[in-house]
Design an enzyme around this catalytic site. Structure first.
Site, PDB file in Angstrom:
ATOM      1  N   ASN A 126       5.672   7.845   1.924  1.00 51.14           N
ATOM      2  CA  ASN A 126       4.251   7.824   1.573  1.00 51.14           C
ATOM      3  C   ASN A 126       3.385   8.730   2.438  1.00 51.14           C
ATOM      4  O   ASN A 126       2.325   9.177   1.991  1.00 51.14           O
ATOM      5  CB  ASN A 126       3.718   6.394   1.701  1.00 51.14           C
ATOM      6  CG  ASN A 126       4.391   5.440   0.757  1.00 51.14           C
ATOM      7  OD1 ASN A 126       4.303   5.594  -0.453  1.00 51.14           O
ATOM      8  ND2 ASN A 126       5.095   4.452   1.300  1.00 51.14           N
ATOM      9  N   GLY A 130      11.152  -4.378  14.954  1.00 49.09           N
ATOM     10  CA  GLY A 130      11.887  -4.056  16.171  1.00 49.09           C
ATOM     11  C   GLY A 130      11.134  -4.514  17.396  1.00 49.09           C
ATOM     12  O   GLY A 130       9.960  -4.896  17.326  1.00 49.09           O
ATOM     13  N   GLY A 152       4.370   2.764   8.889  1.00 48.30           N
ATOM     14  CA  GLY A 152       4.558   3.526   7.669  1.00 48.30           C
ATOM     15  C   GLY A 152       5.953   4.054   7.406  1.00 48.30           C
ATOM     16  O   GLY A 152       6.893   3.826   8.166  1.00 48.30           O
ATOM     17  N   GLU A 153       6.069   4.770   6.275  1.00 43.18           N
ATOM     18  CA  GLU A 153       7.323   5.403   5.864  1.00 43.18           C
ATOM     19  C   GLU A 153       7.055   6.865   5.519  1.00 43.18           C
ATOM     20  O   GLU A 153       5.988   7.214   5.007  1.00 43.18           O
ATOM     21  CB  GLU A 153       7.926   4.707   4.624  1.00 43.18           C
ATOM     22  CG  GLU A 153       8.122   3.224   4.763  1.00 43.18           C
ATOM     23  CD  GLU A 153       6.916   2.436   4.261  1.00 43.18           C
ATOM     24  OE1 GLU A 153       6.058   3.007   3.550  1.00 43.18           O
ATOM     25  OE2 GLU A 153       6.831   1.249   4.593  1.00 43.18           O
ATOM     26  N   ASP A 192       0.857  -1.185   0.000  1.00 47.73           N
ATOM     27  CA  ASP A 192       0.000   0.000   0.000  1.00 47.73           C
ATOM     28  C   ASP A 192       0.892   1.233   0.000  1.00 47.73           C
ATOM     29  O   ASP A 192       1.332   1.693   1.053  1.00 47.73           O
ATOM     30  CB  ASP A 192      -0.916  -0.028   1.229  1.00 47.73           C
ATOM     31  CG  ASP A 192      -1.874   1.151   1.285  1.00 47.73           C
ATOM     32  OD1 ASP A 192      -1.781   2.032   0.411  1.00 47.73           O
ATOM     33  OD2 ASP A 192      -2.709   1.190   2.206  1.00 47.73           O
ATOM     34  N   HIS A 193       1.169   1.773  -1.185  1.00 47.24           N
ATOM     35  CA  HIS A 193       2.072   2.914  -1.326  1.00 47.24           C
ATOM     36  C   HIS A 193       1.391   4.058  -2.061  1.00 47.24           C
ATOM     37  O   HIS A 193       0.525   3.832  -2.911  1.00 47.24           O
ATOM     38  CB  HIS A 193       3.328   2.515  -2.110  1.00 47.24           C
ATOM     39  CG  HIS A 193       4.445   2.003  -1.260  1.00 47.24           C
ATOM     40  ND1 HIS A 193       5.739   2.446  -1.382  1.00 47.24           N
ATOM     41  CD2 HIS A 193       4.459   1.094  -0.264  1.00 47.24           C
ATOM     42  CE1 HIS A 193       6.503   1.830  -0.507  1.00 47.24           C
ATOM     43  NE2 HIS A 193       5.747   0.990   0.185  1.00 47.24           N
TER      44      HIS A 193
END
Length: 319
Positions: free
Chosen positions: A110, A174, A106-107, A37-38
């Site tokens: 985006n 993480g 997320g990133e 999903d981008h």
């Protein structure tokens, strides 16, 4: 028993091809598919980024048994979790018993595109936890009001709910998010970074009997050399370490970063070429770590040839 799935890469393929690939993955014998999903691809060379929820609608109409999960959706910045709750409910209604909602923090790539601030990782994890609370509240049905630290609902109601709500899986690379995944998720997703360490935390934090998904990248090609070059050109982010894939804002920045890595940096951990033993060995590594769902991402355009190769040479090994 392990299940092998297929990655639908929205960064590399347009919507019609993704729908076609999902149907062919079902025919090839993959048990599930995971779809990214981008808003933007990682690099302009990848060249695509269709709206995932429209693609899911198409997939629902051409598959009958293939299970599908988002891998993964960020419900915190670019899209309000109330919208994600509605979209996922609709997807689950169109794919009864076959859809799962994979969520992550997320990133920047985006999530900043509409001018929103990108908070540090601990805050993003807090936002993700609250977003899941909002989604589950709306899935209860009825009119809902909510005033949290990050999100609000006023007179919100989802009328089109599925008979069976989809499970929510949480992505983690993480220890903090792995612990969160065990606590609030019905499953765990890892994109290939710190996989074994994160899974150990997930299991010890209460995720003992919950499904665990691992994404691996491969590049089937007619030769190892062609496969390595394809992976190097198409998926250079495989070489990025630490937080790099979370903090850069544009495909141009990832392209600049790619000029500083070598072909070996990118492909040292990616099975390339037509040797089935290398592909089988990579999947078995994930199984030994304790993952019970392995999602295979085929880099590049050779999707149909890859699926035929897996149908004949790889999937039978795990059946």
């Amino acid at each position: 028993m392990v299940e092998i799935g297929y990655k639908l890469s929205c960064e590399e393929h347009g919507a019609p091809d993704l729908v076609c690939n999902a149907r062919q993955a079902e025919d090839a014998g993959f048990a599930f598919a995971m779809i990214s999903d981008h808003y933007l691809p990682w690099t302009t060379r990848q060249g695509e980024s269709p709206f995932v929820w429209a693609v899911i609608g198409g997939i629902s109409q051409v598959t009958a048994e293939l299970r599908l999960l988002t891998g993964v959706t960020c419900p915190t910045v670019r899209i309000h979790p109330g919208i994600i709750a509605q979209a996922a409910a609709t997807a689950a209604a169109m794919m009864p018993g076959r859809f799962a909602l994979g969520l992550g923090s997320g990133e920047y790539l985006n999530e900043h595109v509409f001018g929103d601030r990108w908070p540090p990782a601990p805050v993003r994890i807090e936002m993700l936890e609250e977003a899941v609370e909002v989604i589950r509240l709306l899935w209860k049905g009825g009119v809902q009001n909510y005033y949290g630290a990050f999100y609000a609902l006023e007179n919100a109601e989802i009328f089109s709910l599925p008979e069976v709500l989809p499970p929510i899986y949480i992505a983690s690379e993480g220890p903090i998010s792995a612990s969160l995944a065990a606590r609030i998720g019905e499953g765990f997703i890892n994109g290939g970074t710190n996989a074994e360490e994160s899974l150990i935390v997930f299991r010890k934090s209460g995720g003992d009997d919950k499904p665990a998904y691992l994404e691996i990248s491969v590049c089937w090609a007619e030769s190892e050399e062609v496969g390595r070059m394809t992976a190097y050109e198409q998926w250079p982010i495989a070489a990025n370490k630490g937080e790099l894939n979370r903090i850069l804002p544009t495909p141009t920045h990832y392209e600049q970063l790619a000029t500083m890595v070598t072909l070996w940096d990118v492909t040292e951990d990616i099975p390339c070429g037509p040797d089935p033993e290398r592909h089988i060995k990579k999947i078995e590594e994930g199984i030994r770590m304790g993952f019970d769902h392995i999602c295979v991402h085929q880099i590049g355009e050779q999707q149909q040839a890859f699926m035929e190769f897996y149908r004949e040479e790889v999937l039978p090994h795990f059946q």
